[in-house]
Write a protein that holds these residues in place. Structure first.
Motif, PDB file in Angstrom:
ATOM      1  N   LYS A 134    -104.191  28.444  30.448  1.00 55.91           N
ATOM      2  CA  LYS A 134    -105.145  27.517  31.045  1.00 55.91           C
ATOM      3  C   LYS A 134    -105.861  28.134  32.249  1.00 55.91           C
ATOM      4  O   LYS A 134    -106.945  27.702  32.619  1.00 55.91           O
ATOM      5  CB  LYS A 134    -104.431  26.239  31.478  1.00 55.91           C
ATOM      6  CG  LYS A 134    -105.379  25.176  31.955  1.00 55.91           C
ATOM      7  CD  LYS A 134    -104.748  23.835  32.085  1.00 55.91           C
ATOM      8  CE  LYS A 134    -105.785  22.849  32.560  1.00 55.91           C
ATOM      9  NZ  LYS A 134    -105.275  21.545  32.767  1.00 55.91           N
ATOM     10  N   THR A 135    -105.249  29.143  32.860  1.00 56.50           N
ATOM     11  CA  THR A 135    -105.820  29.793  34.033  1.00 56.50           C
ATOM     12  C   THR A 135    -105.930  31.294  33.766  1.00 56.50           C
ATOM     13  O   THR A 135    -105.084  32.072  34.203  1.00 56.50           O
ATOM     14  CB  THR A 135    -104.934  29.524  35.275  1.00 56.50           C
ATOM     15  OG1 THR A 135    -104.543  28.159  35.290  1.00 56.50           O
ATOM     16  CG2 THR A 135    -105.664  29.847  36.555  1.00 56.50           C
ATOM     17  N   GLU A 164    -106.814  23.301  40.233  1.00 54.12           N
ATOM     18  CA  GLU A 164    -106.367  22.472  39.119  1.00 54.12           C
ATOM     19  C   GLU A 164    -104.889  22.165  39.275  1.00 54.12           C
ATOM     20  O   GLU A 164    -104.153  22.916  39.909  1.00 54.12           O
ATOM     21  CB  GLU A 164    -106.608  23.198  37.797  1.00 54.12           C
ATOM     22  CG  GLU A 164    -108.057  23.463  37.511  1.00 54.12           C
ATOM     23  CD  GLU A 164    -108.272  24.148  36.176  1.00 54.12           C
ATOM     24  OE1 GLU A 164    -107.331  24.213  35.378  1.00 54.12           O
ATOM     25  OE2 GLU A 164    -109.388  24.618  35.945  1.00 54.12           O
ATOM     26  N   LYS A 165    -104.446  21.064  38.663  1.00 52.66           N
ATOM     27  CA  LYS A 165    -103.026  20.726  38.674  1.00 52.66           C
ATOM     28  C   LYS A 165    -102.257  21.714  37.811  1.00 52.66           C
ATOM     29  O   LYS A 165    -102.774  22.214  36.821  1.00 52.66           O
ATOM     30  CB  LYS A 165    -102.812  19.321  38.112  1.00 52.66           C
ATOM     31  CG  LYS A 165    -103.115  18.203  39.088  1.00 52.66           C
ATOM     32  CD  LYS A 165    -102.844  16.860  38.474  1.00 52.66           C
ATOM     33  CE  LYS A 165    -101.371  16.546  38.554  1.00 52.66           C
ATOM     34  NZ  LYS A 165    -101.054  15.199  38.109  1.00 52.66           N
ATOM     35  N   ALA A 166    -101.021  21.962  38.198  1.00 59.16           N
ATOM     36  CA  ALA A 166    -100.154  22.802  37.368  1.00 59.16           C
ATOM     37  C   ALA A 166    -100.001  22.127  36.011  1.00 59.16           C
ATOM     38  O   ALA A 166     -99.882  20.907  35.926  1.00 59.16           O
ATOM     39  CB  ALA A 166     -98.800  22.967  38.045  1.00 59.16           C
ATOM     40  N   ASP A 167    -100.011  22.917  34.937  1.00 59.67           N
ATOM     41  CA  ASP A 167    -100.006  22.314  33.603  1.00 59.67           C
ATOM     42  C   ASP A 167     -98.650  22.370  32.901  1.00 59.67           C
ATOM     43  O   ASP A 167     -98.513  21.803  31.823  1.00 59.67           O
ATOM     44  CB  ASP A 167    -101.093  22.931  32.729  1.00 59.67           C
ATOM     45  CG  ASP A 167    -100.981  24.432  32.600  1.00 59.67           C
ATOM     46  OD1 ASP A 167    -100.566  25.082  33.561  1.00 59.67           O
ATOM     47  OD2 ASP A 167    -101.318  24.953  31.533  1.00 59.67           O
ATOM     48  N   TRP A 169     -98.521  27.072  36.687  1.00 65.17           N
ATOM     49  CA  TRP A 169     -99.847  27.211  36.100  1.00 65.17           C
ATOM     50  C   TRP A 169     -99.732  28.254  34.997  1.00 65.17           C
ATOM     51  O   TRP A 169     -99.332  29.386  35.245  1.00 65.17           O
ATOM     52  CB  TRP A 169    -100.857  27.676  37.139  1.00 65.17           C
ATOM     53  CG  TRP A 169    -101.310  26.587  38.052  1.00 65.17           C
ATOM     54  CD1 TRP A 169    -102.416  25.818  37.903  1.00 65.17           C
ATOM     55  CD2 TRP A 169    -100.670  26.138  39.252  1.00 65.17           C
ATOM     56  NE1 TRP A 169    -102.512  24.915  38.932  1.00 65.17           N
ATOM     57  CE2 TRP A 169    -101.446  25.089  39.774  1.00 65.17           C
ATOM     58  CE3 TRP A 169     -99.507  26.505  39.934  1.00 65.17           C
ATOM     59  CZ2 TRP A 169    -101.108  24.417  40.943  1.00 65.17           C
ATOM     60  CZ3 TRP A 169     -99.171  25.834  41.093  1.00 65.17           C
ATOM     61  CH2 TRP A 169     -99.967  24.808  41.584  1.00 65.17           C
TER      62      TRP A 169
END
Length: 71
Positions: free
Chosen positions: A29-30, A8-11, A25
């Motif tokens: 979210k992770t 996933e893209k870094a948020d 990240w």
């Protein structure tokens, strides 16, 4: 325990400027990062960009994915 392994893209954006940026990240979210007590970030340097040396109180591992180095 079932583990979800998805890229996933870094948020979060910690810093962004002319020479590049640092992206993170989040544990929210992770959740796997929280479970393993890890953190993840991405340092992106533009051509001729420079990252200042710094002190950290934890171990780090870095990978160069593409680019060149000249001394």
């Amino acid at each position: 325990m079932e583990t979800k392994m998805v890229v996933e893209k870094a948020d979060l954006t910690a810093f962004e400027g002319d020479s590049g940026g640092y992206y993170i990240w989040s544990n929210a979210k992770t959740p796997l990062l929280s479970e393993l007590k890890l953190a993840a970030g991405k340092l992106l340097l533009h051509p001729l960009g420079f990252a200042l040396p710094h002190y950290a109180d934890s171990n780090k591992i870095g990978f160069v994915l593409e680019g060149t180095f000249t001394s």
